[in-house]
Design a protein around this motif. Structure first.
Motif, PDB file in Angstrom:
ATOM      1  N   HIS A  97       0.825  -1.212   0.000  1.00 33.14           N
ATOM      2  CA  HIS A  97       0.000   0.000   0.000  1.00 33.14           C
ATOM      3  C   HIS A  97       0.857   1.258   0.000  1.00 33.14           C
ATOM      4  CE1 HIS A  97      -4.074  -1.862   1.418  1.00 33.14           C
ATOM      5  NE2 HIS A  97      -3.629  -2.359   0.284  1.00 33.14           N
ATOM      6  N   ILE A  98       0.561   2.132  -0.924  1.00 30.73           N
ATOM      7  CA  ILE A  98       1.226   3.418  -1.058  1.00 30.73           C
ATOM      8  C   ILE A  98       0.147   4.487  -1.098  1.00 30.73           C
ATOM      9  CG2 ILE A  98       3.213   2.448  -2.301  1.00 30.73           C
ATOM     10  CD1 ILE A  98       1.944   3.400  -4.905  1.00 30.73           C
ATOM     11  N   PRO A  99       0.514   5.770  -0.938  1.00 28.93           N
ATOM     12  CA  PRO A  99      -0.498   6.827  -1.059  1.00 28.93           C
ATOM     13  C   PRO A  99      -1.242   6.727  -2.375  1.00 28.93           C
ATOM     14  CG  PRO A  99       1.539   7.726  -0.183  1.00 28.93           C
ATOM     15  CD  PRO A  99       1.849   6.308  -0.574  1.00 28.93           C
ATOM     16  N   GLY A 100      -2.555   6.790  -2.317  1.00 27.56           N
ATOM     17  CA  GLY A 100      -3.397   6.647  -3.498  1.00 27.56           C
ATOM     18  C   GLY A 100      -4.298   5.440  -3.428  1.00 27.56           C
ATOM     19  N   VAL A 101      -3.912   4.448  -2.614  1.00 27.70           N
ATOM     20  CA  VAL A 101      -4.743   3.253  -2.473  1.00 27.70           C
ATOM     21  C   VAL A 101      -6.014   3.602  -1.701  1.00 27.70           C
ATOM     22  CG1 VAL A 101      -4.921   0.948  -1.477  1.00 27.70           C
ATOM     23  CG2 VAL A 101      -2.794   1.675  -2.576  1.00 27.70           C
ATOM     24  N   ILE A 102      -7.147   3.201  -2.237  1.00 28.39           N
ATOM     25  CA  ILE A 102      -8.435   3.423  -1.585  1.00 28.39           C
ATOM     26  C   ILE A 102      -9.078   2.072  -1.320  1.00 28.39           C
ATOM     27  CG2 ILE A 102     -10.732   4.443  -1.805  1.00 28.39           C
ATOM     28  CD1 ILE A 102      -9.561   6.501  -3.705  1.00 28.39           C
ATOM     29  N   GLY A 103      -9.417   1.818  -0.070  1.00 28.73           N
ATOM     30  CA  GLY A 103     -10.074   0.556   0.276  1.00 28.73           C
ATOM     31  C   GLY A 103      -9.094  -0.591   0.286  1.00 28.73           C
ATOM     32  N   GLY A 104      -9.636  -1.805   0.320  1.00 26.39           N
ATOM     33  CA  GLY A 104      -8.817  -3.010   0.374  1.00 26.39           C
ATOM     34  C   GLY A 104      -9.373  -4.075  -0.537  1.00 26.39           C
ATOM     35  N   LEU A 105      -9.011  -5.332  -0.256  1.00 30.16           N
ATOM     36  CA  LEU A 105      -9.481  -6.437  -1.080  1.00 30.16           C
ATOM     37  C   LEU A 105     -10.967  -6.701  -0.849  1.00 30.16           C
ATOM     38  CD1 LEU A 105      -6.561  -9.002  -0.619  1.00 30.16           C
ATOM     39  CD2 LEU A 105      -6.905  -7.375  -2.481  1.00 30.16           C
ATOM     40  N   GLY A 106     -11.625  -7.278  -1.832  1.00 25.22           N
ATOM     41  CA  GLY A 106     -13.014  -7.697  -1.661  1.00 25.22           C
ATOM     42  C   GLY A 106     -14.003  -6.961  -2.528  1.00 25.22           C
ATOM     43  N   GLY A 107     -13.616  -5.812  -3.081  1.00 25.48           N
ATOM     44  CA  GLY A 107     -14.531  -5.089  -3.953  1.00 25.48           C
ATOM     45  C   GLY A 107     -14.511  -5.660  -5.365  1.00 25.48           C
ATOM     46  N   PHE A 108     -15.377  -5.131  -6.204  1.00 25.54           N
ATOM     47  CA  PHE A 108     -15.427  -5.589  -7.587  1.00 25.54           C
ATOM     48  C   PHE A 108     -14.338  -4.947  -8.448  1.00 25.54           C
ATOM     49  CE2 PHE A 108     -19.712  -6.667  -6.167  1.00 25.54           C
ATOM     50  CZ  PHE A 108     -19.825  -7.953  -6.674  1.00 25.54           C
ATOM     51  N   GLY A 109     -13.742  -3.883  -7.947  1.00 24.58           N
ATOM     52  CA  GLY A 109     -12.666  -3.214  -8.672  1.00 24.58           C
ATOM     53  C   GLY A 109     -11.668  -2.629  -7.699  1.00 24.58           C
ATOM     54  N   GLY A 110     -10.404  -2.584  -8.100  1.00 21.17           N
ATOM     55  CA  GLY A 110      -9.379  -1.949  -7.284  1.00 21.17           C
ATOM     56  C   GLY A 110      -9.407  -0.445  -7.490  1.00 21.17           C
ATOM     57  N   LEU A 111      -9.327   0.303  -6.401  1.00 20.26           N
ATOM     58  CA  LEU A 111      -9.428   1.764  -6.470  1.00 20.26           C
ATOM     59  C   LEU A 111      -8.080   2.408  -6.171  1.00 20.26           C
ATOM     60  CD1 LEU A 111     -12.768   2.271  -4.497  1.00 20.26           C
ATOM     61  CD2 LEU A 111     -12.442   1.853  -6.942  1.00 20.26           C
ATOM     62  N   PHE A 112      -7.728   3.404  -6.994  1.00 20.23           N
ATOM     63  CA  PHE A 112      -6.473   4.130  -6.794  1.00 20.23           C
ATOM     64  C   PHE A 112      -6.662   5.575  -7.228  1.00 20.23           C
ATOM     65  CE2 PHE A 112      -2.197   5.593  -7.564  1.00 20.23           C
ATOM     66  CZ  PHE A 112      -1.463   4.969  -6.564  1.00 20.23           C
ATOM     67  N   LYS A 113      -6.271   6.495  -6.368  1.00 19.87           N
ATOM     68  CA  LYS A 113      -6.375   7.925  -6.650  1.00 19.87           C
ATOM     69  C   LYS A 113      -4.976   8.482  -6.858  1.00 19.87           C
ATOM     70  CE  LYS A 113      -8.236  12.266  -4.818  1.00 19.87           C
ATOM     71  NZ  LYS A 113      -8.940  12.899  -3.672  1.00 19.87           N
ATOM     72  N   PRO A 114      -4.562   8.714  -8.116  1.00 21.10           N
ATOM     73  CA  PRO A 114      -3.188   9.154  -8.375  1.00 21.10           C
ATOM     74  C   PRO A 114      -2.977  10.625  -8.031  1.00 21.10           C
ATOM     75  CG  PRO A 114      -4.419   9.070 -10.422  1.00 21.10           C
ATOM     76  CD  PRO A 114      -5.325   8.518  -9.360  1.00 21.10           C
ATOM     77  N   ASP A 115      -1.773  10.934  -7.610  1.00 18.87           N
ATOM     78  CA  ASP A 115      -1.374  12.319  -7.376  1.00 18.87           C
ATOM     79  C   ASP A 115      -0.773  12.856  -8.672  1.00 18.87           C
ATOM     80  OD1 ASP A 115      -0.417  14.742  -6.585  1.00 18.87           O
ATOM     81  OD2 ASP A 115       0.986  13.972  -5.071  1.00 18.87           O
ATOM     82  N   LEU A 116      -1.498  13.722  -9.341  1.00 20.70           N
ATOM     83  CA  LEU A 116      -1.065  14.258 -10.633  1.00 20.70           C
ATOM     84  C   LEU A 116      -0.521  15.669 -10.523  1.00 20.70           C
ATOM     85  CD1 LEU A 116      -4.049  12.963 -12.807  1.00 20.70           C
ATOM     86  CD2 LEU A 116      -1.874  11.838 -12.326  1.00 20.70           C
ATOM     87  N   ASN A 117      -0.292  16.119  -9.300  1.00 22.84           N
ATOM     88  CA  ASN A 117       0.253  17.463  -9.098  1.00 22.84           C
ATOM     89  C   ASN A 117       1.590  17.614  -9.817  1.00 22.84           C
ATOM     90  OD1 ASN A 117      -1.840  18.442  -7.499  1.00 22.84           O
ATOM     91  ND2 ASN A 117      -0.947  17.559  -5.634  1.00 22.84           N
ATOM     92  N   GLY A 118       1.751  18.744 -10.496  1.00 26.16           N
ATOM     93  CA  GLY A 118       3.000  19.031 -11.184  1.00 26.16           C
ATOM     94  C   GLY A 118       3.065  18.510 -12.603  1.00 26.16           C
ATOM     95  N   MET A 119       2.078  17.709 -13.012  1.00 29.34           N
ATOM     96  CA  MET A 119       2.057  17.190 -14.370  1.00 29.34           C
ATOM     97  C   MET A 119       1.195  18.081 -15.257  1.00 29.34           C
ATOM     98  SD  MET A 119       1.907  13.046 -14.132  1.00 29.34           S
ATOM     99  CE  MET A 119       3.217  12.126 -13.316  1.00 29.34           C
ATOM    100  N   LYS A 120       1.731  18.483 -16.382  1.00 31.39           N
ATOM    101  CA  LYS A 120       0.979  19.329 -17.306  1.00 31.39           C
ATOM    102  C   LYS A 120      -0.046  18.516 -18.099  1.00 31.39           C
ATOM    103  CE  LYS A 120       4.844  22.566 -17.948  1.00 31.39           C
ATOM    104  NZ  LYS A 120       5.805  23.133 -18.935  1.00 31.39           N
ATOM    105  N   ALA A 121       0.369  17.338 -18.550  1.00 34.74           N
ATOM    106  CA  ALA A 121      -0.512  16.500 -19.365  1.00 34.74           C
ATOM    107  C   ALA A 121      -0.250  15.038 -19.021  1.00 34.74           C
ATOM    108  CB  ALA A 121      -0.268  16.754 -20.855  1.00 34.74           C
ATOM    109  N   PRO A 122      -0.880  14.534 -17.958  1.00 29.83           N
ATOM    110  CA  PRO A 122      -0.637  13.155 -17.535  1.00 29.83           C
ATOM    111  C   PRO A 122      -1.062  12.144 -18.607  1.00 29.83           C
ATOM    112  CG  PRO A 122      -1.793  14.407 -15.835  1.00 29.83           C
ATOM    113  CD  PRO A 122      -1.834  15.230 -17.081  1.00 29.83           C
ATOM    114  N   VAL A 123      -0.221  11.135 -18.801  1.00 32.92           N
ATOM    115  CA  VAL A 123      -0.510  10.054 -19.742  1.00 32.92           C
ATOM    116  C   VAL A 123      -0.443   8.736 -18.976  1.00 32.92           C
ATOM    117  CG1 VAL A 123       0.260   8.814 -21.806  1.00 32.92           C
ATOM    118  CG2 VAL A 123       0.439  11.310 -21.706  1.00 32.92           C
TER     119      VAL A 123
END
Length: 344
Positions: A33-59
């Motif tokens: 687990h690193i910053p960005g992980v939301i929730g844990g195992l057991g859901g229908f999908g894995g959730l991750f919130k990326p930190d895009l600060n400082g990126m002009k055009a994230p790919v």
């Protein structure tokens, strides 16, 4: 009410074994687990919130792969805690070739019979690979498939997603004549070419338990050594040196992968004397009578990752990689040609 089915169990699928597997693997997943992980195992999908600060055009950059027939060695040796590293490596090492930082990983395990302890051992390796890559294991799937896979055997695959700022993406078009080709050393055969490895061993009647001269462990253990993960040293390099392009040396060896880091009008000339080829490759070549061309067209031959930089940046590149624990070496130069790999 807990999920349970006697009928399904008689058909070969034990859902309670699956639940036990999840319980045993949970501690390994938490390690990643690193910053960005939301929730844990057991859901229908894995959730991750990326930190895009400082990126002009994230790919977003994604990669998917499996371990291949190297798994047959894991079955033979009863070792299941390293192949997960291979699975992660085969994905994240591809992603880093675009200059992207891997964010998260998901795995897929299909097996003939769900043995929770075996599944947990596999996932422990996946988790270790994610820790080495600095990404999170946020989900996966374990599929018990009796009649499709024999008991005691399984397949393992996965995929990863990373992110890079568009203006910092690596591009093969950036390579120029005279640039240096720098190799980061491999840990051995990694996770490609094992159909040939297994044929060599079968044809030569060679035991996995033999320790040959030049090896510091039995052959089976040397072959099972997990694929090296290059994410952290390459990311460190990208922060300090204007890398032009990169190539992950996997299936297809030098001849298929290095040209992918070149524009159509350029080739590379490799200095054979500069290559640091682990002894296991010489052993396989001797046991199988394999021609040089085939060795370099199947295996990484000690160069698991290659980067291309301007000649003026070559020594600085070696210095940064050395600081990151990589004994990298200049193994060639970019020359005029039509995407060929030449040897001096």
């Amino acid at each position: 009410m807990k999920s349970y089915s006697d009928s399904y169990k008689r058909a070969g699928v034990d859902v309670t074994a699956g639940y036990e597997g999840v319980r045993l693997m949970s501690e390994h997943v938490r390690r990643t687990h690193i910053p960005g992980v939301i929730g844990g195992l057991g859901g229908f999908g894995g959730l991750f919130k990326p930190d895009l600060n400082g990126m002009k055009a994230p790919v977003l950059v994604s990669g998917t792969d499996g371990v291949g027939t190297k798994l047959k060695l894991a079955f033979a040796l009863g070792r299941h805690d390293t192949v997960g590293i291979d699975c992660v490596a085969m994905c994240v090492n591809d992603i880093i070739c675009s200059g992207a930082k891997p964010l998260f990983f998901l795995d897929y395990i299909a097996l003939g019979k769900n043995v929770p302890e075996t599944v947990a051992a596999i996932v422990s390796g996946v988790a270790e690979g994610c820790v080495q890559a600095g990404c999170a294991l946020i989900g996966g799937e374990t599929a018990e498939m009796p009649g499709f896979y024999p008991a005691g055997e399984y397949d393992l695959a996965g995929f990863s997603v990373g992110v890079a700022d568009e203006e910092r993406l690596l591009d093969s078009a950036n390579a120029a004549e005279g640039d240096a080709l720098i190799a980061l050393p491999s840990s051995g055969v990694h996770s490609n070419g094992f159909s040939l490895v297994r044929k060599i061993l079968a044809d030569s009647n060679t035991s996995l338990g033999v320790t040959f001269d030049g090896l510091d462990r039995p052959l089976g253990e040397a072959l099972l050594a997990p694929t090296k993960i290059y994410v952290k040293p390459v990311l460190a390099l990208l922060r300090e040196v204007p890398v032009k392009s990169a190539a992950h040396i996997t299936g297809g060896g030098f001849y298929e992968n290095i040209p992918r880091a070149l524009p159509a009008h350029l080739s590379v000339k490799i200095d054979r004397a500069a290559l640091r080829v682990p002894h296991v490759f010489a052993l396989l070549q001797r046991l199988g009578g394999i021609p040089d061309r085939d060795m370099f067209n199947v295996f990484n031959m000690g160069a698991g990752m290659c980067v291309i930089v301007a000649e003026r940046d070559a020594e600085r590149t070696l210095g940064v990689l050395s600081r990151e624990g990589e004994e990298a070496a200049i193994i060639g130069r970019v020359v005029a040609g039509e995407r060929e790999v030449l040897f001096a």
